[in-house]
Design an enzyme around this catalytic site. Sequence first.
Site, PDB file in Angstrom:
ATOM      1  N   GLU A   1      -3.779  91.603  97.330  1.00  0.00           N
ATOM      2  CA  GLU A   1      -4.830  92.469  96.766  1.00  0.00           C
ATOM      3  C   GLU A   1      -5.118  92.107  95.315  1.00  0.00           C
ATOM      4  O   GLU A   1      -6.243  92.199  94.852  1.00  0.00           O
ATOM      5  CB  GLU A   1      -4.421  93.931  96.911  1.00  0.00           C
TER       6      GLU A   1
ATOM      7  N   GLU B   1       1.434  95.755 105.157  1.00  0.00           N
ATOM      8  CA  GLU B   1       1.824  97.138 104.893  1.00  0.00           C
ATOM      9  C   GLU B   1       2.044  97.937 106.178  1.00  0.00           C
ATOM     10  O   GLU B   1       2.851  98.850 106.222  1.00  0.00           O
ATOM     11  CB  GLU B   1       0.778  97.831 104.035  1.00  0.00           C
TER      12      GLU B   1
END
Length: 694
Positions: free
Chosen positions: A108, A128
């Site tokens: 990210e 995640e």
Amino acid sequence: MTEINPVTDLSRDGNVAIVTLNSPPVNALSANVRDGLATAFQQAKADPEVKAIVLICDGRTFIAGADISEFGGQMKGASLFDVQKEIEESPVPVVAAIHGTALGGGLEVALCAHYRVAVPSAKCGLPEVNIGLLPGAGGTQRLPRIAGVEKALEMVTSGQHVPAKQCLDMGLVDELAPEGKLKETAVAFARKCIAENKPLRKVRDNNDKLQAAKGHPEIFANFRKANARKFRGFKAPEANIQCIEAAVNSASFEEGQQAERKLFMELMMGDQSAAQRYAFFAERQANKIPDVPDDTPTIPIRKVGVIGAGTMGGGISMNFANAGIPVTVVEMKQDALDRGLKVVRGNYERSAKGGRFTMDDVEKRMGLLTGSLNLEDLKDCDLVIEAVFERMDIKKDVFARLDGVVKQGAILATNTSYLNVDEIASATKRPEYVIGLHFFSPANVMRLLEIVRGEKTSKEVIATSMKLAKTIGKVAVLVGVCPGFVGNRMLAQRTREANALVLEGAMPWDVDRVLYDFGFPMGPFAMGDLAGLDIGWVKENSRSSTIREVLCEMDRRGQKTGAGFYDYDENRNAKPSPVTEKVIADFRAKQGINPRTISDEEILERCLYPMINEGAKILEEKKAIRSSDIDTVWLNGYGWPVYRGGPMFYGDRVGLDKVLAKMTEFQGRMGDAFKPSALLEKLVADGRKFADVK
Ligand code: T1G
């Protein structure tokens, strides 16, 4: 070179600033790292001579994500959003230089850079979901803008690590750097950005690939349908899908990011992510053996011998061939040896047909397997594993013969799932080199390896075995010698209760349903039908003494005979059987049992709480080092749903006082099989949990 903070440096290469992170072990985005990044970028941007910035990491990998150990606590320092803003709003181009794995928050951050350069061995991913979360820093909004919706759905719900070449093909990476030349390639790329005045390309502004998915809700409906079984019981995959949907359907990036934030917080506060984050660390904690330091010398394992080419022997051999370690497989008879090696080849060819690897790989792996009928051929092996019949006399005979054949200093391991490793070791003159390596069937698939330390097993042999487990891709848990070690010893409790519940009034499909709905892949009776009800059953000795025996006597031996506890159609779809129902009714009548209705709650408590109590006894007897090791066994060897953390984690969550109260009630009703362990009583008295037991 300016040290920004202990984990962040800022340097210059001409008019290119270089921000370097060095925060072992994986450059996770701890408070220190976030602060260092924010400050380094502020300083670099404030320097008028800086015309481009490279972000790179020292050590084994680019940023591998947020620091999971910080979750649940008070977040300190600069937020990840602050860091991303510093990068994405930079007035000069930012180039992320990726090696190792850019994962989660790491990717990210890289997606906020204007360009990305990676070495071919690098991988990118948003894993995640594996810890019950979703990419909470814009990953679900930026990834589909680069990779497209379908690929983004696949990546965020599988957590897959995508190799750099594929990342290049999908536009996630802009250039591949030669291995070992990442920094110079990234700086050269930055210079090219300056020279060619490349645009400050922001992923968030690119909506083309989202447009393509607008008005096509079927993309999401089809994806959900295709993955329903895999996602059953999990909350995070669905939340990830909703985030990608939000990216497509929101009016702006900000709106989509708000949806992502809301769904992220719901998961973060939920039980499932707590359990999955616990499981992540539990698996790694299992590698830590208090009396076997990390620097304990290990024995190089260059050649392995396996005795027995049956299902277990063949599967065990495949693990080593897969890791490039030559294996000599010894059988007693040629036809058994040929049959065993043929099964192994068949397994490999099936994987090749499934695209997992090439036919070339099949030949390479088969080339590492040598068949033999002669124990003498094992003399120069560094490790020999026996996978012969589960009979102590046979195992002791094999070990005595191995002791005379295999070179001194080699490890002799037993694959026994139950028997006393110390007694097996007593058949040799080298008990310090004897250990249990309990693989789980199918041994080439199941990740769990119970490593059984004998009384005399040396620390070097333990350290070697733990390290070897990693080499062959297994999750190793060190356990002590006791009947069934950890997993099977606790399974015996559940099996006893499942059978008792059927005698008392439940049907096999009631018990299976309750455990399936809890999250197990299947219940004990369906599992029995799958494995075969006749394992260990001998027709001549069968006296209709159990329901299982009666079914075997009726040739209802499980899926392979089209009927067991369940009836099966031609596609092996199971359905409750009126025949079994009658067998059970007759059996109860013969035993004088008046069946009663049993609630789902009692079924669950009767199956799980005795397991938890047995886990407490295992801890008391020090047959497991810590309660999370017991959970790691059940998560990786018995299908315990990872979003419930494991039996001991679950016991702590339910409340040990409730478990104790129920065990005491059951003991009063049904006897000492339910006698609470002393540890369970003590923890409840002290107001402590299994997790507090060190
Ligand atoms: N946080 C904290 N510690 C971590 C960590 C992490 N993300 N990743 C690894 N470690 C520790 C690990 O506990 C072990 O410690 C050591 O590093 C080596 O790990 C905002 C919310 C990177 C592929 O899920 O997949 O970003 O035991 O034994 O086999 O959207 O670690 O040595 O003391 O596993 O070579 C997302 C998790 C986080 C990646 C390396 N990222 N890590 O595997 O070594 S959430 C992840 C891994 C997030 C954002 C969201 C693997 C690895 P110790 P290891 P490895």
